[in-house]
Design a protein around this motif. Structure first.
Motif, mmCIF file in Angstrom:
data_model
loop_
_atom_site.group_PDB
_atom_site.id
_atom_site.type_symbol
_atom_site.label_atom_id
_atom_site.label_comp_id
_atom_site.label_asym_id
_atom_site.label_seq_id
_atom_site.Cartn_x
_atom_site.Cartn_y
_atom_site.Cartn_z
ATOM 1 N N SER A 1 0.827 -1.222 0.000
ATOM 2 C CA SER A 1 0.000 0.000 0.000
ATOM 3 C C SER A 1 0.853 1.260 0.000
ATOM 4 N N THR A 2 1.807 1.318 0.891
ATOM 5 C CA THR A 2 2.643 2.521 1.001
ATOM 6 C C THR A 2 3.492 2.725 -0.243
ATOM 7 N N VAL A 3 4.142 1.667 -0.676
ATOM 8 C CA VAL A 3 4.982 1.749 -1.873
ATOM 9 C C VAL A 3 4.110 1.992 -3.103
ATOM 10 N N GLY A 4 2.949 1.349 -3.156
ATOM 11 C CA GLY A 4 2.047 1.511 -4.294
ATOM 12 C C GLY A 4 1.603 2.949 -4.482
ATOM 13 N N ARG A 5 1.266 3.617 -3.373
ATOM 14 C CA ARG A 5 0.868 5.036 -3.473
ATOM 15 C C ARG A 5 1.999 5.872 -4.057
#
Length: 193
Positions: free
Chosen positions: A34-38
Motif C-alpha cells: 500500500s505505502t509503496v504503491g501510493r
C-alpha cells in the motif's frame, strides 16, 4: 518520472511496454504494497487503488469483520469481484491483499490485465511491520510470528510466479519505488528494446 524518484527510467518506454496494463503489487502482509504503491502511482502519474480498502468500502465492513462474519472463503470471492472491477478500469497501480494472488482464478485475471510485482520481504522485516498493528485476521493466533513464517513459506512458490520480483527492505519507501522502476525499465527494454 518526477523529481520524487532517484532512479532515472525511461517513463515513455515503461508506459509503452505496459500499454493498457495495471501494475499489481502482490506479496505478504507487511511487504509495503500500500505505502509503496501510493508512491509508485504518484511517480508514474497513475491512480492508486488498495484492494483491501475497496473491499471494505463495497462490503461496508472491515476485513476483520468480513472474516469473522462470513469466513475467508466468502472474503476471497468478494475480493475476486472487486479485483475484476478494478482491473476493468483504466491502468493504475494496485495493491492486492496478501492472499489474493493465491487464488488461481484471481492470479489468471492479474496475469491477463496487469504486470505483477512480488514485493518480497524477509520474515523479520514483515514481522516488524505487522506487529505494530492488530487488525490482521490471519495473525489472531497464539504464535502470530510463527503463523507469518508459515504463510511466507507456503506462499513463496506462488508469489515467485509474479512477472517481477523486487525486495522490500526496511528504510525509505522511495528506495523500493526506485527498485520497482528499475525492474519495470529492464522489463520494458526486454519487451520493446
Amino acid at each position: 518520472m518526477t523529481a520524487n524518484s532517484k532512479y532515472t527510467a525511461d517513463a515513455g518506454r515503461i508506459e509503452a511496454a505496459l500499454s493498457d496494463r495495471t501494475i499489481a503489487l502482490v506479496g505478504l502482509m507487511g511487504a509495503g504494497k500500500s505505502t509503496v504503491g501510493r508512491r509508485l502511482a504518484d511517480t508514474l502519474g497513475r491512480k492508486f487503488f488498495d484492494s483491501d480498502n475497496e473491499i471494505e468500502r463495497a462490503a461496508g465492513l472491515s476485513i476483520a469483520d468480513i472474516f469473522t462474519l462470513h469466513g475467508e472463503a466468502e472474503f476471497r470471492r468478494g475480493e475476486r469481484r472487486v479485483l475484476e472491477r478494478l482491473l476493468g478500469d483504466e491502468p493504475h497501480v494496485l495493491a492486492t491483499g496478501g492472499g489474493a494472488y493465491l487464488d488461481p482464478d484471481t492470479r489468471d485475471l492479474l496475469r491477463e490485465k496487469a504486470v505483477t510485482i512480488w514485493l518480497n520481504a524477509d520474515l523479520e522485516t514483515l514481522w516488524r511491520r505487522v506487529s505494530r498493528r492488530s487488525h490482521r485476521p490471519l495473525l489472531k493466533a497464539d504464535n502470530p510470528k510463527g503463523v507469518l513464517s508459515r504463510l511466507l513459506d507456503e506462499r513463496r512458490p506462488i508469489y515467485e510466479q509474479a512477472d517481477l520480483v523486487v525486495t522490500s527492505k526496511e528504510g525509505p519507501h522511495k528506495a523500493t519505488v526506485d527498485s520497482i522502476l528499475k525492474a519495470l525499465d529492464e522489463w520494458s527494454k526486454a519487451r520493446h528494446g
